[in-house]
Design a protein around this motif. Structure first.
Motif, mmCIF file in Angstrom:
data_model
loop_
_atom_site.group_PDB
_atom_site.id
_atom_site.type_symbol
_atom_site.label_atom_id
_atom_site.label_comp_id
_atom_site.label_asym_id
_atom_site.label_seq_id
_atom_site.Cartn_x
_atom_site.Cartn_y
_atom_site.Cartn_z
ATOM 1 N N VAL A 21 5.264 7.712 50.000
ATOM 2 C CA VAL A 21 5.875 7.809 48.669
ATOM 3 C C VAL A 21 5.300 9.044 47.989
ATOM 4 O O VAL A 21 4.081 9.173 47.841
ATOM 5 C CB VAL A 21 5.574 6.546 47.823
ATOM 6 C CG1 VAL A 21 6.180 6.686 46.438
ATOM 7 C CG2 VAL A 21 6.097 5.302 48.509
ATOM 8 N N LEU A 29 4.498 6.581 40.926
ATOM 9 C CA LEU A 29 3.810 6.419 42.208
ATOM 10 C C LEU A 29 3.149 5.054 42.291
ATOM 11 O O LEU A 29 3.300 4.331 43.277
ATOM 12 C CB LEU A 29 2.775 7.541 42.365
ATOM 13 C CG LEU A 29 2.196 7.784 43.736
ATOM 14 C CD1 LEU A 29 3.273 8.134 44.741
ATOM 15 C CD2 LEU A 29 1.174 8.911 43.669
ATOM 16 N N LYS A 30 2.456 4.680 41.233
ATOM 17 C CA LYS A 30 1.764 3.392 41.197
ATOM 18 C C LYS A 30 2.748 2.229 41.318
ATOM 19 O O LYS A 30 2.506 1.268 42.061
ATOM 20 C CB LYS A 30 0.963 3.288 39.893
ATOM 21 C CG LYS A 30 0.110 2.056 39.785
ATOM 22 C CD LYS A 30 -0.717 2.093 38.504
ATOM 23 C CE LYS A 30 -1.527 0.816 38.346
ATOM 24 N NZ LYS A 30 -2.309 0.817 37.112
ATOM 25 N N VAL A 33 4.271 2.106 44.965
ATOM 26 C CA VAL A 33 3.245 1.659 45.909
ATOM 27 C C VAL A 33 3.013 0.160 45.747
ATOM 28 O O VAL A 33 2.898 -0.578 46.728
ATOM 29 C CB VAL A 33 1.939 2.461 45.729
ATOM 30 C CG1 VAL A 33 0.785 1.824 46.478
ATOM 31 C CG2 VAL A 33 2.138 3.900 46.192
ATOM 32 N N SER A 34 2.959 -0.313 44.517
ATOM 33 C CA SER A 34 2.736 -1.731 44.253
ATOM 34 C C SER A 34 3.882 -2.593 44.790
ATOM 35 O O SER A 34 3.663 -3.583 45.491
ATOM 36 C CB SER A 34 2.563 -1.956 42.754
ATOM 37 O OG SER A 34 2.473 -3.328 42.471
ATOM 38 N N GLY A 37 4.008 -2.329 48.661
ATOM 39 C CA GLY A 37 2.833 -2.971 49.245
ATOM 40 C C GLY A 37 2.931 -4.486 49.195
ATOM 41 O O GLY A 37 2.619 -5.181 50.161
ATOM 42 N N VAL A 43 1.904 1.630 52.749
ATOM 43 C CA VAL A 43 2.365 2.712 51.895
ATOM 44 C C VAL A 43 1.269 3.759 51.754
ATOM 45 O O VAL A 43 0.111 3.439 51.509
ATOM 46 C CB VAL A 43 2.750 2.183 50.491
ATOM 47 C CG1 VAL A 43 3.313 3.302 49.643
ATOM 48 C CG2 VAL A 43 3.740 1.037 50.605
ATOM 49 N N CYS A 44 1.676 5.007 51.913
ATOM 50 C CA CYS A 44 0.764 6.133 51.700
ATOM 51 C C CYS A 44 1.281 6.914 50.497
ATOM 52 O O CYS A 44 2.392 7.437 50.544
ATOM 53 C CB CYS A 44 0.736 7.019 52.942
ATOM 54 S SG CYS A 44 -0.311 8.470 52.747
ATOM 55 N N PRO A 45 0.518 6.987 49.406
ATOM 56 C CA PRO A 45 0.964 7.743 48.236
ATOM 57 C C PRO A 45 0.555 9.217 48.328
ATOM 58 O O PRO A 45 -0.484 9.542 48.890
ATOM 59 C CB PRO A 45 0.238 7.059 47.083
ATOM 60 C CG PRO A 45 -1.024 6.530 47.696
ATOM 61 C CD PRO A 45 -0.682 6.195 49.129
#
Length: 121
Positions: A21, A29-30, A33-34, A37, A43-45
């Motif tokens: 992401v 992004l947060k 990812v949340s 996940g 997930v790789c931010p």
């Protein structure tokens, strides 16, 4: 967005699914990812286009969610570089953007991505 996107790629039978992401907005992004996940995806931010390209070289993801408007390398440039590299060209790239005009859609397709608009938190 999340349900349709995950359903579209569940058929690849890669579980857990690796998703990169890329977004310069910390909040976006947060959130992505949340959500991903919690759905069981790895997930790789990455908060920049440059970091995204380095991340892809270190470990190939199954899917890339890529913001278009970022400082430095924008999403279009990142996608063009990925599609120019034989090692990364087959990775699906979905642009996540609030941009909603025809020129953005055309450019997204021209560089090898797909645009999902209205999904930028």
């Amino acid at each position: 967005m999340t349900w349709r996107l995950m359903s579209a790629f569940d058929s690849l039978n890669q579980s857990p699914f690796d998703i990169l992401v890329v977004d310069d907005s910390h909040a976006s992004l947060k959130l992505l990812v949340s959500i991903l996940g919690k759905a069981g995806y790895r997930v790789c931010p990455a908060n920049s286009g440059e970091l995204a390209l380095r991340s892809v070289q270190a470990k190939l993801p199954s899917l890339i969610l890529l913001d278009i408007k970022m400082p430095g390398l924008d999403g279009y440039e990142v996608c063009m570089r990925l599609k120019a590299d034989e090692k990364t060209r087959s990775i699906p790239v979905v642009f996540t953007s609030a941009l909603d005009n025809e020129a953005d859609h055309v450019k997204g397709f021209e560089v090898g991505g797909e645009i999902r608009h209205g999904h930028h938190p």
